[in-house]
Design an enzyme around this catalytic site. Sequence first.
Site, mmCIF file in Angstrom:
data_model
loop_
_atom_site.group_PDB
_atom_site.id
_atom_site.type_symbol
_atom_site.label_atom_id
_atom_site.label_comp_id
_atom_site.label_asym_id
_atom_site.label_seq_id
_atom_site.Cartn_x
_atom_site.Cartn_y
_atom_site.Cartn_z
ATOM 1 N N HIS A 181 27.091 39.351 -5.335
ATOM 2 C CA HIS A 181 27.576 40.655 -4.860
ATOM 3 C C HIS A 181 26.471 41.544 -4.287
ATOM 4 O O HIS A 181 26.745 42.637 -3.791
ATOM 5 C CB HIS A 181 28.350 41.392 -5.964
ATOM 6 C CG HIS A 181 27.521 41.974 -7.059
ATOM 7 N ND1 HIS A 181 27.268 43.323 -7.156
ATOM 8 C CD2 HIS A 181 26.902 41.400 -8.119
ATOM 9 C CE1 HIS A 181 26.529 43.562 -8.229
ATOM 10 N NE2 HIS A 181 26.304 42.409 -8.822
ATOM 11 N N CYS B 79 23.078 49.290 -13.565
ATOM 12 C CA CYS B 79 23.254 48.702 -14.901
ATOM 13 C C CYS B 79 22.662 49.568 -16.006
ATOM 14 O O CYS B 79 22.860 49.299 -17.181
ATOM 15 C CB CYS B 79 22.619 47.311 -14.939
ATOM 16 S SG CYS B 79 23.446 46.146 -13.841
#
Length: 386
Positions: A202, A326
């Site tokens: 991705h 993240c």
Amino acid sequence: MKVYLDNSATTKPYKEVVDEVVLSLTEDFANPSAAYRDGFEVEKKIKKIRNNIAKTLGVEDKSIIFTSGGTESNNAIIRSVAYLNKKRKNHIITTAIEHPAVLNTIKDLENEGFEVTILNVDEKGYIDLKELENSITDRTCLVSIMFVNNEIGCIEPIKEAGEIIAKSKSEVFFHVDAVQAYGKLDFKLSDLNIDFMSVSSHKIHGPKGVGFMYIKDTSRFKALLTGGGQEFNLRSGTENVPGVYGMGKAVEILFKDLQKNIDKIKEMRDYLYKSLSDNIDDIKINSDIEKSVCHVLNVSFRDVKGEVLLHYLEEDGICVSTGSACSSKKKGSHVLNAIGLSPQDIEGAVRFSLCEMNTKEEIDYTVEKIKSHVEMIRLLSRRKRR
């Protein structure tokens, strides 16, 4: 206008990628392990995709193992090397600016009794090769260094690090997290002394939930997922056919003219850098513009909270970030802290990450909005301090 400048977090899939995923769900939906023709045709296409990916890196097909993405690849590689060597070697070396998927995995191993050395970085994010060399002992089993940092874009000296590791007296494995490097740098693994590498789909305009590991010598890898024996018995589980199809198409498109894409992204990144520098006072560029990767620009806006600026820009249809997606829910950036930024500069940092789809018109619009918001935020901030 909508402007997407958070491509380090994820990228918009190519239209052809979406079409390929739909094809896998509507026509090529058979299990590739099935004995009949439909299953065989899917298996054949997966083999072709594996071959194409291997060609982009100059390696053999069997060294490419499909996974669910960067986090799984990092975990599988690090834990495999650690567990296979723990009886005779229990020392791991990494850096202070790794992705949480590496740092937290190694922290887990440290809690299990492994010895860990964290290499420092300089103000631009680069490791000291001498420190690496001096840190390797006869107990070292693994060195894990990211190719490109996801927050500031510095390109670590992977070739030189690999040479140092290869020359060490005892066998030491070298793992490279290449999630932000694959498709943004033109490299071949035959030129590098890398044993393991991690990549995520991705980040290259493919679907989420898929990626791959490069494993130089599959006999030196212990599978963490066992079952039906897929992926050469190294990563069991029915293949994520939609993900692999989509990733395969993204790789095909991206590598058709990789250098052209890299040059275009760099042109837009440099245009953004110049526009910000020319139009907004009191900023600090945290990326090494001369040497860093083509797509990342990290900037601190003094007397401005990056998160506040982010939400103002969001209202204008502009997507940026204040660091790694993240770790966005955590306070402060371990990367910016490691390169020695002041708390104020860390608080005011914004990461822009581009792709070949970005235009000068988008950059002009973004800089115009940033200038307006920064001036207003600073005015309010400075009034409060009086």
